[in-house]
Design an enzyme around this catalytic site. Structure first.
Site, mmCIF file in Angstrom:
data_model
loop_
_atom_site.group_PDB
_atom_site.id
_atom_site.type_symbol
_atom_site.label_atom_id
_atom_site.label_comp_id
_atom_site.label_asym_id
_atom_site.label_seq_id
_atom_site.Cartn_x
_atom_site.Cartn_y
_atom_site.Cartn_z
ATOM 1 N N GLN A 1 0.813 -1.223 0.000
ATOM 2 C CA GLN A 1 0.000 0.000 0.000
ATOM 3 C C GLN A 1 0.847 1.274 0.000
ATOM 4 O O GLN A 1 0.335 2.343 -0.300
ATOM 5 C CB GLN A 1 -0.940 -0.004 1.214
ATOM 6 C CG GLN A 1 -1.960 -1.125 1.150
ATOM 7 C CD GLN A 1 -2.934 -1.113 2.311
ATOM 8 O OE1 GLN A 1 -2.698 -1.771 3.317
ATOM 9 N NE2 GLN A 1 -4.021 -0.377 2.197
ATOM 10 N N HIS B 1 1.100 -9.315 4.807
ATOM 11 C CA HIS B 1 -0.063 -8.425 4.685
ATOM 12 C C HIS B 1 -0.573 -8.550 3.240
ATOM 13 O O HIS B 1 -0.482 -7.620 2.451
ATOM 14 C CB HIS B 1 0.323 -6.999 5.056
ATOM 15 C CG HIS B 1 -0.840 -6.121 5.436
ATOM 16 N ND1 HIS B 1 -0.899 -5.426 6.623
ATOM 17 C CD2 HIS B 1 -1.990 -5.824 4.786
ATOM 18 C CE1 HIS B 1 -2.030 -4.725 6.678
ATOM 19 N NE2 HIS B 1 -2.710 -4.957 5.573
ATOM 20 N N ASN C 1 -7.736 -5.756 14.729
ATOM 21 C CA ASN C 1 -8.083 -4.686 13.786
ATOM 22 C C ASN C 1 -9.594 -4.560 13.764
ATOM 23 O O ASN C 1 -10.292 -5.575 13.618
ATOM 24 C CB ASN C 1 -7.676 -5.043 12.348
ATOM 25 C CG ASN C 1 -6.183 -4.977 12.110
ATOM 26 O OD1 ASN C 1 -5.406 -4.705 13.017
ATOM 27 N ND2 ASN C 1 -5.780 -5.235 10.874
ATOM 28 N N GLU D 1 -4.864 -1.911 14.329
ATOM 29 C CA GLU D 1 -5.417 -1.028 13.296
ATOM 30 C C GLU D 1 -6.766 -0.495 13.722
ATOM 31 O O GLU D 1 -7.594 -1.248 14.245
ATOM 32 C CB GLU D 1 -5.675 -1.762 11.976
ATOM 33 C CG GLU D 1 -4.533 -1.812 11.042
ATOM 34 C CD GLU D 1 -4.928 -2.476 9.722
ATOM 35 O OE1 GLU D 1 -6.044 -2.244 9.215
ATOM 36 O OE2 GLU D 1 -4.095 -3.246 9.211
ATOM 37 N N TRP E 1 -4.914 3.530 11.648
ATOM 38 C CA TRP E 1 -4.770 3.273 10.209
ATOM 39 C C TRP E 1 -5.179 4.550 9.515
ATOM 40 O O TRP E 1 -6.328 4.891 9.564
ATOM 41 C CB TRP E 1 -5.628 2.092 9.744
ATOM 42 C CG TRP E 1 -5.341 1.805 8.309
ATOM 43 C CD1 TRP E 1 -5.949 2.341 7.209
ATOM 44 C CD2 TRP E 1 -4.299 0.944 7.817
ATOM 45 N NE1 TRP E 1 -5.359 1.872 6.062
ATOM 46 C CE2 TRP E 1 -4.348 1.027 6.410
ATOM 47 C CE3 TRP E 1 -3.323 0.139 8.424
ATOM 48 C CZ2 TRP E 1 -3.454 0.308 5.595
ATOM 49 C CZ3 TRP E 1 -2.450 -0.562 7.620
ATOM 50 C CH2 TRP E 1 -2.530 -0.472 6.224
ATOM 51 N N GLU F 1 -5.459 1.829 -1.335
ATOM 52 C CA GLU F 1 -6.422 1.020 -0.587
ATOM 53 C C GLU F 1 -6.883 -0.163 -1.455
ATOM 54 O O GLU F 1 -8.051 -0.280 -1.823
ATOM 55 C CB GLU F 1 -7.583 1.904 -0.118
ATOM 56 C CG GLU F 1 -8.730 1.219 0.598
ATOM 57 C CD GLU F 1 -8.394 0.529 1.930
ATOM 58 O OE1 GLU F 1 -7.299 0.729 2.462
ATOM 59 O OE2 GLU F 1 -9.258 -0.230 2.406
ATOM 60 N N TRP F 2 -5.928 -1.014 -1.833
ATOM 61 C CA TRP F 2 -6.240 -2.265 -2.531
ATOM 62 C C TRP F 2 -7.146 -2.023 -3.735
ATOM 63 O O TRP F 2 -6.857 -1.148 -4.542
ATOM 64 C CB TRP F 2 -6.835 -3.274 -1.532
ATOM 65 C CG TRP F 2 -6.006 -3.424 -0.281
ATOM 66 C CD1 TRP F 2 -6.321 -2.973 0.964
ATOM 67 C CD2 TRP F 2 -4.694 -4.016 -0.155
ATOM 68 N NE1 TRP F 2 -5.317 -3.272 1.857
ATOM 69 C CE2 TRP F 2 -4.313 -3.911 1.204
ATOM 70 C CE3 TRP F 2 -3.803 -4.651 -1.045
ATOM 71 C CZ2 TRP F 2 -3.091 -4.395 1.688
ATOM 72 C CZ3 TRP F 2 -2.595 -5.131 -0.559
ATOM 73 C CH2 TRP F 2 -2.253 -5.006 0.780
HETATM 74 C C1 NOJ Z 1 -7.512 -3.481 7.019
HETATM 75 C C2 NOJ Z 1 -6.278 -3.808 6.275
HETATM 76 O O1 NOJ Z 1 -5.356 -4.506 7.063
HETATM 77 C C3 NOJ Z 1 -5.629 -2.628 5.590
HETATM 78 O O2 NOJ Z 1 -4.718 -3.099 4.662
HETATM 79 C C4 NOJ Z 1 -6.694 -1.753 4.978
HETATM 80 O O3 NOJ Z 1 -6.158 -0.734 4.192
HETATM 81 C C5 NOJ Z 1 -7.545 -1.173 6.085
HETATM 82 N N1 NOJ Z 1 -8.149 -2.253 6.845
HETATM 83 C C6 NOJ Z 1 -8.652 -0.213 5.635
HETATM 84 O O4 NOJ Z 1 -9.562 -0.884 4.845
#
Ligand code: NOJ
Length: 492
Positions: A29, A132, A320, A390, A442, A449-450
């Site tokens: 990321q 991750h 998280n 997180e 976070w 963001e993926w």
């Molecule tokens: C969880 C994930 O671990 C992280 O990679 C992601 O960006 C955040 N939540 C927010 O969605």
């Protein structure tokens, strides 16, 4: 020191003196340098380069360029007052092809050594996540990655060994997996994350949402346990660090709290989401009965040796969490591709009460009331000290922000309110005697963001993704958290 913020006097000193706080990130990321200095491809490099998979059509090729800018980032973190930083290692930067017999990339080792040394020189404690979500693509191609527990596990063990050997003299806080549940559900049930597999042929060419998520989760639990076992036997006696796993989990609240079926449905949803991993690790030592009942043989079984290794493997509860949902029971049998426990998910409860105010991310609403319940549910069920690894939010309107100068600060009251409420609940829980040892927001800077690409800005630092050097600007929340933790942490 005078402050623009005011804080609840009853929470002053509520957190222990050794409480760690800072920000969390993940290699894909933020790092960029996706193919620099010998790095191999990860499944997210390939996924990002596949048309139609990422919302804004972006890739993580450059991300925030933290690979190049890590020194300035560490300096900024120091300015933000953190005591710790949680980041992940890119497996394919360290072992480009990923496998147990594949060569180590010394340039990758050097990068992480530099980062770790820079953090320590600035008095910041590293918390390091081994995985991750960025499986080396070569392992996916060779044998289907985590679908193949027998082949995958030795490869993960060897990767972990290299990390302990090369960084363990300075890294004392290890996390094996980040959110194994989201990796498996988004990647193998919904098919919207890498490696992009599901039963839905309009979306994915391959996969089976009714079985693969449970197979992959099993591989994660078992390989995690072998790595913990190795760490404790071979490294912990001399390195004296600790090892844990980080689980995701939002709060599930009954849609109608007067309907016993909804009360049961909410608990079932918590079990499908959280106890799926946490019961084998910290509880009964096996998957929850509610899952076995619904899934039957589609849920793998642990061998006796696996059970023994998994239970107690993680020394702390890595947590998280972001939000809450209302759960209503469904009548009739569950869908074959259901992984939530046969429930209907709502944004409002039966009385019309909203789960929280909206952020810039559809699933994420500010709901500290659920977070407070979740902390107590986890503590009550597992009795294990918690590291919050997180928590955070996006905020509307941050895309169009135009900095007026290099030192401009973005005002983000929505995020400040979120942190004030959530961290306040952490402080209250500690006052009650729940053991919570860290809080990682976070995240440090806006990042990739993926599958949402650069559209979700979670950072306490605004990034100009158009600029060559991914210029950073503080958001007000970064300064808020610095003062807030100054108020909450006891100074002995
Ligand atoms: C969880 C994930 O671990 C992280 O990679 C992601 O960006 C955040 N939540 C927010 O969605």
């Amino acid at each position: 020191m005078s402050s623009e913020f005011t804080f609840d006097p009853f929470l002053k000193g509520a957190l222990p003196a050794d409480f760690q706080w800072g920000y969390a990130t993940a290699a894909p990321q933020i790092e960029g340098a996706w193919n620099a200095d010998g790095k191999g491809l990860s499944i997210w490099d390939v996924f990002g380069h596949t048309p139609g998979k990422v919302k804004d059509g972006s890739t993580c090729d450059d991300a925030c360029r933290s690979y190049d800018l890590y020194k300035a980032d560490v300096a900024r973190m120091k300015e933000y007052g953190v005591t710790a930083y949680r980041f992940s290692l890119s497996w394919s930067r360290i072992i480009p092809l990923g496998g147990a017999d594949d060569p180590v990339n010394e340039a990758g080792i050097k990068f992480y050594n530099n980062l770790i040394n820079e953090l320590l020189a600035n008095g910041i404690t590293p918390f390091v996540t081994l995985f991750h979500w960025d499986t080396p693509q070569a392992l996916e191609d060779r044998y289907g990655g985590m679908l193949n527990k027998e082949k995958y596990t030795p490869d993960f063990i060897r990767y972990a060994r290299v990390c302990f050997e090369r960084f363990g003299d300075r890294v004392k806080n290890w996390i094996t997996y980040n959110e194994p549940g989201v990796y498996t559900l988004a990647g193998y049930a919904a098919g919207v994350h890498a490696p992009g597999r599901s039963s839905f042929r309009d979306r994915n060419e391959h996969g089976d949402s009714s079985t693969e998520p449970f197979t992959v989760a099993h591989t994660e639990l078992v390989s995690h346990a072998y790595v913990c076992d190795m760490y404790k036997k071979e490294f912990q006696p001399t390195q004296k660090g600790t090892i844990m796993i980080t689980l995701h989990g939002n709060w599930s609240e009954p849609y109608d709290e007067t309907d016993p079926k909804d009360v049961e449905a909410a608990e079932r949803a918590r079990e499908f989401e959280i106890a799926w991993f946490a019961d084998p690790l910290y509880g009964s030592g096996d998957y929850p009965a509610s899952m076995r009942q619904q899934l039957g043989d589609r849920l793998p079984t642990f061998t006796e040796e696996e059970k023994r290794l998994v239970k107690g493997s993680s020394e702390f509860y890595g947590m998280n969490s972001y939000t809450s949902f209302f759960m209503q029971h469904r009548d009739g049998p569950a869908d074959i591709n259901d992984h939530k426990g046969n429930v209907i998910v709502h944004d409002k409860n039966k009385q019309g009460v909203e789960r929280g105010i909206e952020s810039d991310t559809p699933w994420l609403r500010t709901s500290p009331w659920g977070w407070a319940k979740l902390l107590r549910w986890i503590w009550g069920r597992y009795k294990t000290p918690i590291y919050i690894t997180e928590n955070g939010t996006t905020a509307k309107g941050e895309h169009d922000w135009k900095p007026k100068g290099p030192e401009d600060v973005l005002e983000d009251p929505h995020r400040i309110d979120f942190f004030r409420a959530y961290v306040g609940e952490v402080a209250k829980a500690c006052q009650e005697g729940i053991i919570i040892k860290s809080y990682f927001g976070w995240t440090f800077t806006d990042n990739w963001e993926w599958a949402a690409g650069y559209t979700d800005r979670f950072g306490v630092t605004w990034v100009d993704f158009e600029s060559e050097d991914k210029k950073r600007y503080a958001k007000r929340s970064a300064y808020f958290l610095k003062e807030y933790f100054g108020h909450l942490i006891r100074h002995d």
